[in-house]
Write a protein that holds these residues in place. Structure first.
Motif, mmCIF file in Angstrom:
data_model
loop_
_atom_site.group_PDB
_atom_site.id
_atom_site.type_symbol
_atom_site.label_atom_id
_atom_site.label_comp_id
_atom_site.label_asym_id
_atom_site.label_seq_id
_atom_site.Cartn_x
_atom_site.Cartn_y
_atom_site.Cartn_z
ATOM 1 N N UNK A 35 0.943 -1.226 0.041
ATOM 2 C CA UNK A 35 -0.131 -0.131 0.023
ATOM 3 C C UNK A 35 0.947 1.314 -0.010
ATOM 4 N N UNK A 36 1.951 1.265 0.733
ATOM 5 C CA UNK A 36 2.860 2.160 0.961
ATOM 6 C C UNK A 36 3.612 2.577 -0.625
ATOM 7 N N UNK A 38 2.479 1.812 -3.370
ATOM 8 C CA UNK A 38 1.363 2.255 -4.415
ATOM 9 C C UNK A 38 1.302 3.572 -4.507
ATOM 10 N N UNK A 39 1.398 4.518 -3.283
ATOM 11 C CA UNK A 39 1.159 5.744 -3.133
ATOM 12 C C UNK A 39 -0.322 6.425 -3.522
ATOM 13 N N UNK A 53 3.921 -8.939 -7.356
ATOM 14 C CA UNK A 53 5.057 -8.831 -8.075
ATOM 15 C C UNK A 53 6.395 -8.840 -7.244
ATOM 16 N N UNK A 81 12.622 2.971 -5.421
ATOM 17 C CA UNK A 81 12.183 4.304 -5.797
ATOM 18 C C UNK A 81 13.489 4.704 -6.961
ATOM 19 N N UNK A 82 14.806 4.480 -6.782
ATOM 20 C CA UNK A 82 15.718 4.595 -7.649
ATOM 21 C C UNK A 82 15.621 3.801 -8.860
ATOM 22 N N UNK A 83 15.119 2.424 -8.539
ATOM 23 C CA UNK A 83 15.296 1.494 -9.571
ATOM 24 C C UNK A 83 16.666 0.986 -9.851
ATOM 25 N N UNK A 93 27.039 6.216 -1.891
ATOM 26 C CA UNK A 93 27.021 7.378 -0.883
ATOM 27 C C UNK A 93 27.972 7.089 0.321
ATOM 28 N N UNK A 255 25.548 14.389 0.460
ATOM 29 C CA UNK A 255 24.801 13.312 -0.173
ATOM 30 C C UNK A 255 25.339 11.914 0.264
ATOM 31 N N UNK A 259 21.513 10.848 4.543
ATOM 32 C CA UNK A 259 20.570 11.563 3.727
ATOM 33 C C UNK A 259 19.883 10.180 2.839
ATOM 34 N N UNK A 262 17.048 9.082 4.882
ATOM 35 C CA UNK A 262 16.015 10.192 4.895
ATOM 36 C C UNK A 262 15.117 10.137 3.696
ATOM 37 N N UNK A 263 15.867 10.058 2.656
ATOM 38 C CA UNK A 263 14.964 9.970 1.320
ATOM 39 C C UNK A 263 14.398 8.429 1.270
ATOM 40 N N UNK A 266 11.255 8.419 3.511
ATOM 41 C CA UNK A 266 10.346 9.505 2.996
ATOM 42 C C UNK A 266 9.518 8.854 1.705
ATOM 43 N N UNK A 267 10.192 8.065 0.920
ATOM 44 C CA UNK A 267 9.580 7.581 -0.155
ATOM 45 C C UNK A 267 9.259 5.865 -0.106
#
Lengths: 305, 504
Positions: A35-36, A38-39, A53, A81-83, A93, A255, A259, A262-263, A266-267
């Motif tokens: 669910x998270x 899917x957005x 999947x 997120x970044x795939x 990083x 970066x 960080x 955090x990203x 967030x995503x």
């Protein structure tokens, strides 16, 4: 020493395993990952599709075993997120965080050990109280606030150093100071108490009676003994700096891994969150293991006890 | 509050700081974003900064003038609906992409067929899943076939659906397009350091007939700085020239800094209270229309706008953003702030002493708390359940939550079909399930006749308001702060248009 090392290594491995299980469970229990992911605006078909999947419809234990087996081979999956592979993102990083951590621990040690020694040499005087004040302020002030104060003074008012980014070494100065100041007080207080104890011992009196000069007594005889617990603490603090730089890296737009964490949060990029939590835990475990070994080597009573 | 204190401290410090040169000197506009787009490929990210970049790098078949909301020719010079499921476009000649590739029908066909194929995993499926396929009629004519009648297609073709150079995209794919984006828009990417910065240069060969003005600022530099206070410090220290999404308290402080301008803009994000009335609602008390009307009368939206929401927003009476096609509050009842009437309605509904209810929320908590106060004043005692959006949406969908503080941004699509139907057409998020509303919305969604659509949406919105199925509240504002040297105008779609920005 070998038995001691083996015992410590086994303990470290068990802690790592427990941390990985806890981290996996926390991420999956805190939210329905599908669910998270899917957005906003996703339909139930989209969520079901994601669930199938990514294999979220399998039992949690199976998912954990699968994840652990792949993690053991260094495969943390792909960032949602970044795939791109999680390992590649984290390793890209990591140098920023390692550089920040190394600079910060160096600054923390350079600040706290001399101040700790100074305070122990002049206990209950204004020197001692001043170092205590520095320690209390450092411990009490939230790191984001201190970071902002540094930005205000050195970035804006004096314009000596860049405010954000990671382009040059100068970009690391303010964040390293902010991180170091938070870690320094504990090292400073431990150095002081260790030194006080050692300075009161008989062999120091003997050294002084022999007519040795003060620097030799302090650094050759006293500090070497007083620093044993500081080694363990510094290891933990370094672990904190590598893992706990989320706030500092975010404030200074560095970066690094903090960080990235955090990203990722967030995503809802949970493969990255899991990998970072595990990595930071491993930092702590390895550093604590090394500190245990160092202590055992420095003080035979520890490895026998 | 934290922001206010920090910004006040930063602002105070700056009064003593020496002024530095801004971006005007080197004709470079330095801007900041607080989110890292997962990809610069316009179809492979869904963050606001990605939308902003997309509009600068690429072009659309048609252009919606943000001042008049009128559609104008862009990469297409003319278009027509052949039938309810077919659109035809005449394409512009002489346009070139940043890499020199000429624009023609092959680019349109390749782009649309690539992005509408689910196997290519476009992140924002709702932007492209209405496309059946695109066909080339000749070198400068294309036909787009739709899966079903979808009048908002033009709005999508003027917004999220951008045109890619087919040869380049076929060669590099989404990964290569993210590393080195190539479009035909007013700015071209000259450097991209993922997660750090993107540098742009003005496209000197931008086609002269474009409805967008030729850009005058030579270079753009986007830096990703997650912390809003750091962004403010960089802005005050002249390291940045423009920031957005400034929190209201920080905006207030920045207004006092010389050399800076703070502008409030409206956004398409609308706010309302969900009142679940479906059969499985966990809040059966809301099934009584008198209770729903009482809640509508209990909240002083005008006062909230002044005290907690902020400048730039407006009170809404129906569940849509006023600039969206089909949005109107004509014929819809307005519920004035009247706590006495609210109490009387509650008493009439059998709740003279009010009632208790769980109140779900996920953002702008201070606004939720203000509403809790208003509700308590008429006897409605709430228990706040504050959580992540996904968790709240789940609870609403599963019938565990029935009373919620909701918001919706319609993906900046200027058409009612991107908003109201999501919550009233028996889809997962419909907490009402009224067939009359659904049928009216269907009539609006599936007709390509603008007048038919307008009437259908008007009646649907009025019916929702008459039945008090929700409590429409207000739109949300956004604050921009920038150097005084910059001439910048905000629009409600939250899309800064740097191609029309100028140095003063």
């Amino acid at each position: 020493m070998l038995a001691y090392t083996a015992k410590r290594a086994l303990l470290a491995a068990l802690v790592a395993l427990t941390v990985s299980a806890a981290c996996f469970a926390l991420v999956h229990l805190s939210t329905d990952v599908a669910v998270a992911m899917a957005g906003e605006g996703a339909r139930s078909e989209d969520i079901d599709f994601i669930r199938k999947q990514y294999g979220f419809d399998r039992p949690l234990a199976v998912q954990y075993a699968d994840w652990l087996a792949r993690a053991a081979r260094g495969d943390f999956g792909e960032s949602l997120y970044f795939r791109t592979p999680v390992g590649a993102i984290v390793s890209e990083r990591l140098p920023t965080t390692l550089l920040l951590g190394a600079l910060a621990i160096a600054i923390a040690l350079a600040l706290s050990i001399p101040l700790g020694v100074l305070a122990a040499m002049r206990p209950n005087t204004w020197v001692d109280r001043l170092t205590l004040a520095i320690a209390v302020v450092g411990q009490a002030m939230p790191s984001f606030w201190f970071a902002l104060v540094l930005i205000l003074v050195f970035g804006l008012h004096l314009a000596w150093l860049p405010i954000s980014g990671s382009g040059t070494l100068a970009h690391f100065v303010l964040p390293a100071i902010a991180l170091a100041y938070y870690a320094a007080p504990a090292i400073m207080r431990l150095t002081r108490s260790g030194m006080l104890e050692v300075l009161a011992s008989d062999y120091i009196r003997t050294a002084r009676a022999k007519g040795l000069r003060l620097p030799a007594v302090l650094f050759k005889h006293a500090l070497r003994n007083a620093i044993i617990p500081v080694v363990a603490l510094a290891a933990v603090q370094l672990g904190f700096m590598l893992g706990g730089s989320v706030v500092i890296e975010t404030v200074f737009a560095l970066n690094g891994v903090g960080y990235l964490a955090w990203e990722a949060i967030l995503h809802n990029d949970f493969p990255v969150v899991q990998a970072i939590v595990l990595l930071v835990a491993l930092f702590y475990i390895v550093l604590t293991f090394l500190a245990d070994l160092a202590n055992g080597w420095l003080d035979p009573r520890i490895r026998i006890g | 509050m934290r922001n206010a204190i920090l910004t006040a401290a930063l602002a105070a410090a700056l009064c003593a700081a020496a002024p530095a040169e801004a971006g005007k000197r080197d004709n470079t506009l330095r801007i900041a974003g607080n989110q890292v787009p997962e990809s610069l490929d316009s179809y492979m990210n869904n963050v606001r900064i990605g939308v902003i970049l997309s509009h600068h790098i690429w072009d659309h078949l048609i252009y919606r003038d943000p001042k008049t909301n009128e559609y104008k020719p862009a990469l297409a010079t003319a278009w027509r609906w052949v039938d309810e499921k077919t659109l035809e476009f005449e394409l512009r000649r002489g346009v070139r992409f940043h890499n020199g590739e000429p624009f023609d029908a092959d680019d349109v066909v390749y782009t649309l067929n690539f992005v509408s194929n689910p196997a290519n995993k476009v992140v924002t499926q709702q932007n492209v899943n209405w496309i059946e396929r695109a066909e080339k009629l000749d070198a400068f004519q294309v036909r787009i076939r739709l899966k079903q009648p979808f009048p908002a297609a033009l709005e999508y073709l003027a917004g999220p659906v951008v045109m890619y150079p087919n040869e380049y995209y076929a060669k590099v794919g989404p990964k290569g397009m993210s590393e080195k984006p190539v479009g035909s828009g007013p700015y071209k990417v000259v450097e991209h350091q993922p997660g750090r910065l993107v540098r742009f240069e003005r496209n000197a060969d931008y086609f002269k007939e474009s409805p967008r003005p030729q850009p005058t600022i030579e270079k753009l530099e986007l830096r990703l700085i997650p912390d809003q206070n750091t962004q403010a410090a960089e802005l005050m220290g002249k390291g940045l020239d423009w920031i957005f999404n400034v929190p209201p308290d920080q905006a207030k402080q920045l207004k006092g800094v010389r050399d800076l301008t703070v502008v409030a803009g409206e956004t398409m994000r609308i706010v309302w209270l969900t009142l679940a009335t479906h059969d499985k609602t966990p809040t059966p008390v809301l099934k009584d229309i008198r209770v729903r009307k009482a809640i509508n009368h209990a909240i002083d939206r005008q006062a909230m706008l002044k005290t907690v929401v902020g400048e730039g927003a407006r009170v809404l009476h129906t569940m849509c953003f006023p600039s969206q096609f089909g949005c109107t509050d004509e014929g819809a009842p307005r519920y004035a702030y009247d706590p006495a009437k609210a109490k009387a309605l509650l008493a009439e509904a059998g709740h003279p002493n009010g009632f208790e209810i769980d109140f779900y929320a996920y953002r702008e908590r201070h606004q939720t708390e203000a509403m809790i106060g208003y509700l308590r004043a008429v006897g409605i005692r709430t228990s706040l359940r504050y959580m992540q959006y996904a968790a709240m949406r789940d609870a609403l969908r599963e019938g565990k939550a029935g009373f919620a503080h909701q918001t919706w941004g319609s993906f900046s699509v200027n058409d009612v079909s991107a908003g109201t139907p999501v919550f009233f057409k028996f889809l997962a998020d419909d907490t009402t399930r009224d067939q009359r509303v659904r049928d009216l919305l269907d009539a609006g969604d599936f007709s390509v006749k603008p007048e038919v659509r307008r009437v259908a949406y008007k009646n649907a919105l009025a019916l929702i308001a008459e039945q008090a199925y929700i409590v429409p509240l207000y739109s949300l504002p956004v604050y921009y702060a920038h150097t005084k040297d910059l001439d910048f105008r905000p629009y409600p779609d939250e899309l800064p248009r740097f191609w029309e920005a100028r140095w003063k």
